[in-house]
Structures are given as structure tokens and as C-alpha cells.
Motif scaffolding. Structure first.
Motif, PDB file in Angstrom:
ATOM      1  N   ALA A 111      29.042 -31.176  20.160  1.00  0.00           N
ATOM      2  CA  ALA A 111      28.756 -32.274  19.250  1.00  0.00           C
ATOM      3  C   ALA A 111      27.483 -33.024  19.608  1.00  0.00           C
ATOM      4  O   ALA A 111      27.226 -34.072  19.061  1.00  0.00           O
ATOM      5  N   THR A 112      26.677 -32.496  20.522  1.00  0.00           N
ATOM      6  CA  THR A 112      25.482 -33.224  20.929  1.00  0.00           C
ATOM      7  C   THR A 112      24.460 -33.255  19.816  1.00  0.00           C
ATOM      8  O   THR A 112      23.818 -34.267  19.603  1.00  0.00           O
ATOM      9  N   GLY A 113      24.258 -32.170  19.108  1.00  0.00           N
ATOM     10  CA  GLY A 113      23.373 -32.149  17.951  1.00  0.00           C
ATOM     11  C   GLY A 113      21.966 -32.627  18.245  1.00  0.00           C
ATOM     12  O   GLY A 113      21.334 -33.227  17.407  1.00  0.00           O
ATOM     13  N   GLY A 114      21.440 -32.372  19.449  1.00  0.00           N
ATOM     14  CA  GLY A 114      20.075 -32.743  19.761  1.00  0.00           C
ATOM     15  C   GLY A 114      19.924 -34.162  20.281  1.00  0.00           C
ATOM     16  O   GLY A 114      18.829 -34.621  20.477  1.00  0.00           O
ATOM     17  N   VAL A 115      20.993 -34.866  20.479  1.00  0.00           N
ATOM     18  CA  VAL A 115      20.918 -36.229  20.994  1.00  0.00           C
ATOM     19  C   VAL A 115      20.918 -36.152  22.509  1.00  0.00           C
ATOM     20  O   VAL A 115      21.743 -35.480  23.094  1.00  0.00           O
ATOM     21  N   ASP A 116      19.989 -36.829  23.151  1.00  0.00           N
ATOM     22  CA  ASP A 116      19.967 -36.790  24.602  1.00  0.00           C
ATOM     23  C   ASP A 116      21.077 -37.647  25.181  1.00  0.00           C
ATOM     24  O   ASP A 116      21.623 -38.512  24.521  1.00  0.00           O
ATOM     25  N   ALA A 117      21.427 -37.394  26.409  1.00  0.00           N
ATOM     26  CA  ALA A 117      22.577 -38.039  27.036  1.00  0.00           C
ATOM     27  C   ALA A 117      22.401 -39.547  27.161  1.00  0.00           C
ATOM     28  O   ALA A 117      23.354 -40.302  27.015  1.00  0.00           O
ATOM     29  N   ALA A 118      21.190 -40.005  27.422  1.00  0.00           N
ATOM     30  CA  ALA A 118      20.981 -41.442  27.594  1.00  0.00           C
ATOM     31  C   ALA A 118      21.222 -42.200  26.299  1.00  0.00           C
ATOM     32  O   ALA A 118      21.898 -43.228  26.298  1.00  0.00           O
ATOM     33  N   SER A 119      20.695 -41.707  25.189  1.00  0.00           N
ATOM     34  CA  SER A 119      20.906 -42.432  23.933  1.00  0.00           C
ATOM     35  C   SER A 119      22.345 -42.304  23.472  1.00  0.00           C
ATOM     36  O   SER A 119      22.884 -43.214  22.861  1.00  0.00           O
ATOM     37  N   ALA A 120      22.991 -41.185  23.754  1.00  0.00           N
ATOM     38  CA  ALA A 120      24.401 -41.031  23.384  1.00  0.00           C
ATOM     39  C   ALA A 120      25.258 -42.008  24.179  1.00  0.00           C
ATOM     40  O   ALA A 120      26.178 -42.614  23.649  1.00  0.00           O
ATOM     41  N   ALA A 121      24.949 -42.188  25.464  1.00  0.00           N
ATOM     42  CA  ALA A 121      25.727 -43.098  26.293  1.00  0.00           C
ATOM     43  C   ALA A 121      25.519 -44.543  25.855  1.00  0.00           C
ATOM     44  O   ALA A 121      26.445 -45.346  25.877  1.00  0.00           O
ATOM     45  N   GLN A 122      24.303 -44.894  25.427  1.00  0.00           N
ATOM     46  CA  GLN A 122      24.045 -46.263  25.003  1.00  0.00           C
ATOM     47  C   GLN A 122      24.771 -46.601  23.717  1.00  0.00           C
ATOM     48  O   GLN A 122      25.361 -47.657  23.591  1.00  0.00           O
ATOM     49  N   GLY A 123      24.729 -45.719  22.749  1.00  0.00           N
ATOM     50  CA  GLY A 123      25.294 -46.020  21.453  1.00  0.00           C
ATOM     51  C   GLY A 123      26.770 -45.728  21.338  1.00  0.00           C
ATOM     52  O   GLY A 123      27.379 -46.040  20.330  1.00  0.00           O
ATOM     53  N   ASN A 124      27.378 -45.146  22.352  1.00  0.00           N
ATOM     54  CA  ASN A 124      28.766 -44.720  22.260  1.00  0.00           C
ATOM     55  C   ASN A 124      29.720 -45.881  22.079  1.00  0.00           C
ATOM     56  O   ASN A 124      30.641 -45.805  21.284  1.00  0.00           O
ATOM     57  N   GLU A 125      29.526 -46.969  22.812  1.00  0.00           N
ATOM     58  CA  GLU A 125      30.470 -48.066  22.753  1.00  0.00           C
ATOM     59  C   GLU A 125      30.343 -48.858  21.456  1.00  0.00           C
ATOM     60  O   GLU A 125      31.340 -49.260  20.875  1.00  0.00           O
ATOM     61  N   GLU A 126      29.112 -49.073  20.968  1.00  0.00           N
ATOM     62  CA  GLU A 126      28.951 -49.846  19.744  1.00  0.00           C
ATOM     63  C   GLU A 126      29.390 -49.056  18.527  1.00  0.00           C
ATOM     64  O   GLU A 126      29.897 -49.606  17.568  1.00  0.00           O
ATOM     65  N   ASN A 127      29.167 -47.748  18.527  1.00  0.00           N
ATOM     66  CA  ASN A 127      29.427 -46.930  17.349  1.00  0.00           C
ATOM     67  C   ASN A 127      30.791 -46.252  17.376  1.00  0.00           C
ATOM     68  O   ASN A 127      31.092 -45.476  16.478  1.00  0.00           O
ATOM     69  N   ALA A 128      31.567 -46.521  18.389  1.00  0.00           N
ATOM     70  CA  ALA A 128      32.868 -45.862  18.489  1.00  0.00           C
ATOM     71  C   ALA A 128      33.787 -46.365  17.382  1.00  0.00           C
ATOM     72  O   ALA A 128      33.802 -47.562  17.072  1.00  0.00           O
ATOM     73  N   PRO A 129      34.530 -45.459  16.769  1.00  0.00           N
ATOM     74  CA  PRO A 129      35.458 -45.910  15.718  1.00  0.00           C
ATOM     75  C   PRO A 129      36.576 -46.733  16.329  1.00  0.00           C
ATOM     76  O   PRO A 129      36.949 -46.564  17.488  1.00  0.00           O
ATOM     77  N   ARG A 130      37.129 -47.636  15.515  1.00  0.00           N
ATOM     78  CA  ARG A 130      38.217 -48.477  16.003  1.00  0.00           C
ATOM     79  C   ARG A 130      39.435 -47.618  16.250  1.00  0.00           C
ATOM     80  O   ARG A 130      39.724 -46.699  15.490  1.00  0.00           O
ATOM     81  N   ARG A 131      40.151 -47.939  17.296  1.00  0.00           N
ATOM     82  CA  ARG A 131      41.381 -47.219  17.600  1.00  0.00           C
ATOM     83  C   ARG A 131      42.441 -47.598  16.598  1.00  0.00           C
ATOM     84  O   ARG A 131      42.543 -48.742  16.180  1.00  0.00           O
ATOM     85  N   ARG A 132      43.229 -46.627  16.223  1.00  0.00           N
ATOM     86  CA  ARG A 132      44.296 -46.871  15.262  1.00  0.00           C
ATOM     87  C   ARG A 132      45.570 -47.261  15.992  1.00  0.00           C
ATOM     88  O   ARG A 132      45.737 -46.973  17.162  1.00  0.00           O
ATOM     89  N   GLY A 133      46.469 -47.888  15.282  1.00  0.00           N
ATOM     90  CA  GLY A 133      47.762 -48.237  15.859  1.00  0.00           C
ATOM     91  C   GLY A 133      47.775 -49.644  16.416  1.00  0.00           C
ATOM     92  O   GLY A 133      46.825 -50.407  16.293  1.00  0.00           O
ATOM     93  N   ARG A 134      48.868 -49.953  17.047  1.00  0.00           N
ATOM     94  CA  ARG A 134      49.034 -51.288  17.618  1.00  0.00           C
ATOM     95  C   ARG A 134      48.198 -51.425  18.879  1.00  0.00           C
ATOM     96  O   ARG A 134      48.094 -50.486  19.661  1.00  0.00           O
TER      97      ARG A 134
END
Length: 171
Positions: A111-134
Motif C-alpha cells: 500500500a505504499t504507492g510511492g509514498v516515502d516512509a517519512a511522509s507516511a509516518a507524519q500523515g498517518n496519525e492525522e489522516n487515520a480513519p476514526r475507529r468504529r465501535g464504543r
């Protein structure tokens, strides 16, 4: 590799000059300059371009290996952090230190699709989908574990009453 005109490291103007010195000006000789000298210099440029292409391929391969190693470390780090959090349940100081560590989520394989590890690590927390459930329930302020040795039914009932988890209700 650089035989076609679009991938040739030699500019079109220099290729035209090389063509002239190999045809119409083939017999012309200037001091330290003729078609053979130009051809040798052009061949050196092509060899250096090949070396650059090989180095770029090696660099890309090394970057991919680095990314895979970083992902493996991240997965192991997440697992170690989870184990450490369970281990530190009875140690408030260690728990607070562990709570200060926020690891990014590991990228899915392929799933990297050409994204380098540093930018993926930076944007991971802000762009993460909300967890479902309680949402998870907060731990009791007393710090007593439900599974501690010697936990009495009274202590379990008191803990359930404090957290609102129990089936007991006071009327």
C-alpha cells in the motif's frame, strides 16, 4: 539503454554535430579535434550515463530495503509497546512514560504507492480513519487490577460500581 534519441544523454545539437563529423566532416582535422575525438567523448558520456542509471537503480533498491526494514521495526515496536503497556499496569510511572510514546500505524503491505516512509509516518496519525465501535472504558482511578491475586468479590463489586461496569445497581 541510451540508444534511442529520447533517452540519449547527449543533446540533439551535439548529436547533430557528431553526425556532421562522422559524414561530411569525417576527413577534416583540427588541432586536437576531429570526429574520432568527439566520438570518444560521446562514448564516455554514454558510459557515465549508464553508470548513473545503475547507481539510481541500486539506490532505489536500497531505499526499498530501508523502507521494509523500517516497517519491520515499526511492527516490532508496536508489539513491544503493547506488551509493555500490559506489563506496566501496576506501575503508574512506567505507564505514564509509555503513554507518551505514540508510534504511527504500520503501512499495509503493497500500500505504499510511492509514498516515502517519512511522509507516511507524519500523515498517518492525522489522516487515520476514526475507529468504529464504543470507545475503551477508562481505567479505575484506584489502580487496582481486576485480576490481581486475592481480589475478593467485594473488591470486584466495588470496582464495578466505580467504573459503571457492574450489573449491580443501587436503588
Amino acid at each position: 539503454m541510451f540508444d534511442s534519441n529520447e533517452n540519449d544523454p547527449i543533446s540533439p545539437a551535439l548529436r547533430a554535430l557528431l553526425e556532421l563529423f562522422s559524414t561530411e566532416l569525417a576527413e577534416v582535422r583540427f588541432p586536437d579535434m576531429n570526429g574520432e575525438v568527439l566520438d570518444a567523448a560521446a562514448e564516455q558520456v554514454r558510459e557515465q550515463a549508464e553508470a548513473v542509471a545503475r547507481a539510481q537503480a541500486a539506490l532505489e533498491s536500497a531505499r526499498q530495503a530501508l523502507h521494509e526494514s523500517q516497517e519491520a521495526l515499526l511492527q516490532k515496536g508496536q508489539r513491544a509497546l503493547a506488551y509493555a503497556r500490559v506489563f506496566s499496569e501496576e506501575n503508574a510511572e512506567l505507564t505514564s512514560r509509555l503513554d507518551g510514546i505514540h508510534l504511527p500505524k504500520a503501512a499495509r503491505k503493497g500500500a505504499t504507492g510511492g509514498v516515502d516512509a517519512a511522509s507516511a509516518a507524519q500523515g498517518n496519525e492525522e489522516n487515520a480513519p476514526r475507529r468504529r465501535g464504543r470507545p475503551p472504558k477508562a481505567r479505575a482511578a484506584s489502580g487496582a487490577s481486576l485480576f490481581a491475586e486475592g481480589a475478593t468479590p467485594e473488591a470486584l463489586a466495588a470496582h464495578a460500581h466505580q467504573t459503571g461496569n457492574g450489573m449491580l445497581s443501587e436503588a
